[in-house]
Write a protein that holds these residues in place. Sequence first.
Motif, short mmCIF file in Angstrom:
data_model
loop_
_atom_site.label_atom_id
_atom_site.label_comp_id
_atom_site.label_asym_id
_atom_site.label_seq_id
_atom_site.Cartn_x
_atom_site.Cartn_y
_atom_site.Cartn_z
N LEU A 88 -8.22 10.54 -1.03
CA LEU A 88 -7.73 9.72 0.41
C LEU A 88 -8.98 9.98 1.26
O LEU A 88 -9.81 10.59 0.83
N SER A 89 -9.63 8.87 1.42
CA SER A 89 -10.85 8.28 2.50
C SER A 89 -10.31 6.78 3.50
O SER A 89 -9.66 6.21 3.58
N PRO A 113 -7.00 11.02 -15.81
CA PRO A 113 -6.63 9.69 -16.08
C PRO A 113 -5.58 9.50 -14.54
O PRO A 113 -5.65 8.09 -13.94
N ARG A 114 -5.13 10.12 -14.60
CA ARG A 114 -3.42 9.82 -13.93
C ARG A 114 -4.03 9.88 -12.15
O ARG A 114 -2.82 9.31 -11.54
N ALA A 115 -4.65 10.36 -12.32
CA ALA A 115 -5.19 10.49 -10.91
C ALA A 115 -5.00 9.06 -9.51
O ALA A 115 -6.07 7.97 -10.76
N VAL A 116 -4.57 8.76 -8.59
CA VAL A 116 -5.21 7.93 -7.69
C VAL A 116 -6.09 7.54 -6.77
O VAL A 116 -6.12 8.80 -5.94
N TYR A 117 -6.75 6.28 -6.47
CA TYR A 117 -7.53 6.26 -5.21
C TYR A 117 -7.13 5.43 -4.12
O TYR A 117 -6.94 4.54 -3.64
N CYS A 118 -6.50 6.19 -3.24
CA CYS A 118 -6.27 5.70 -1.58
C CYS A 118 -7.47 5.04 -0.74
O CYS A 118 -8.26 6.72 -0.43
N ALA A 233 -2.29 7.97 4.74
CA ALA A 233 -1.56 9.71 4.23
C ALA A 233 -0.44 9.65 4.09
O ALA A 233 0.52 10.21 3.07
N LEU A 234 0.05 9.19 4.60
CA LEU A 234 2.30 8.69 4.51
C LEU A 234 2.49 8.40 3.21
O LEU A 234 3.54 8.45 2.54
N TYR A 235 1.44 6.96 3.54
CA TYR A 235 2.18 6.26 2.12
C TYR A 235 2.14 6.55 0.40
O TYR A 235 2.97 6.18 0.15
N LEU A 236 0.73 7.21 0.87
CA LEU A 236 0.73 8.10 -0.72
C LEU A 236 1.09 8.43 -0.19
O LEU A 236 1.62 8.97 -2.17
N ALA A 237 1.18 9.73 0.43
CA ALA A 237 2.87 11.09 -0.68
C ALA A 237 4.07 10.25 -0.81
O ALA A 237 4.45 10.65 -1.89
N HIS A 238 4.39 8.82 -0.07
CA HIS A 238 5.92 8.84 -0.83
C HIS A 238 5.52 7.81 -1.74
O HIS A 238 6.82 7.68 -2.53
N LEU A 239 4.57 7.09 -1.78
CA LEU A 239 4.48 6.17 -2.78
C LEU A 239 4.25 7.09 -4.29
O LEU A 239 5.63 6.91 -5.30
N THR A 240 3.65 8.06 -3.99
CA THR A 240 3.51 8.82 -5.35
C THR A 240 4.48 9.45 -5.48
O THR A 240 5.23 9.74 -7.02
#
Length: 293
Positions: A88-89, A113-118, A233-240
């Motif tokens: 997250l950045s 490879p499954r990690a995402v960048y937000c 931060a919240l959107y990344l958490a809830h989406l994932t």
Amino acid sequence: MKILSIQSSVAYGHVGNSAATFPLQRLGHEVWPVLTVHFSNHTGYGAWRGPLLAPADVADVITGIGEREVTGPDGRAVSVLSTADAVLSGYQGAEEVGAVVLDAVARVKELNPRAVYCCDPVMGDVGRGMFVRPGIPEFMRDEVVPHADVLTPNHFELDFLAGTTTRTEAEVLAAVDTIRDRGPRDVLVTSVITDETRENTLEVVAVSDDGAWAVTTPQLPIAPNGCGDVTSALYLAHLTTTGSPATALERTTSTVFSILEATIAAGTREIQLVGAQASIAAPPDRFAARQLR
């Protein structure tokens, strides 16, 4: 979920990692905060103290994290970076810092490879224009955004990244599609106000491969620093964790709205993250997403 969060930090108040870390932890996620600055307070006060960390120092911290080892699924020692689910950045004050972030993203994705960048492409806002130094917006658009999996611009930043001016819902969606064609698959656009938006309201729009949704909320008479950092931060958490952009949109907007209400009630300049933590841990059922397509 384990999240490598590369952002600014303040001792007093809540912006950058000082806004993103607690909500993520309150949701039960591990956060590895890497600081790009450590100021006494956010710069909106007009005066602050503390160091701006050199890009080499930021990179050194990430390298040190990568040198820590844990036991992998096969029983062998692996870098803890291989267990990161996301990077997250937020605000990137210089191209050199952006390069460090991109290097970290590449390293994490090489190991997992499954990690995402937000990426929250912090650059400017309506009424303020660009508030980052010249060259940063173009660097974000051309170098950083194409590497993002999840992108969370505000309406002003969306228009810049897409190279257009959006005045209708259809134009907003078209602009999002332009950006998604460059890389990010999930885009959350905050503070959306078009010619079609009802008076005294604003919209938040989420778009993915599965469709597009919007939530409409009342427009509160407050715009404190740090809300964008919390939202990303919240959107990344809830989406994932849910895999549903619509659910992530509903939970994120409901929580952020509750935080803003608590801030108004407290009469403070800093957002009330701790005071509103119940709405973080258990997002209230306040707003329903409507499907746009």
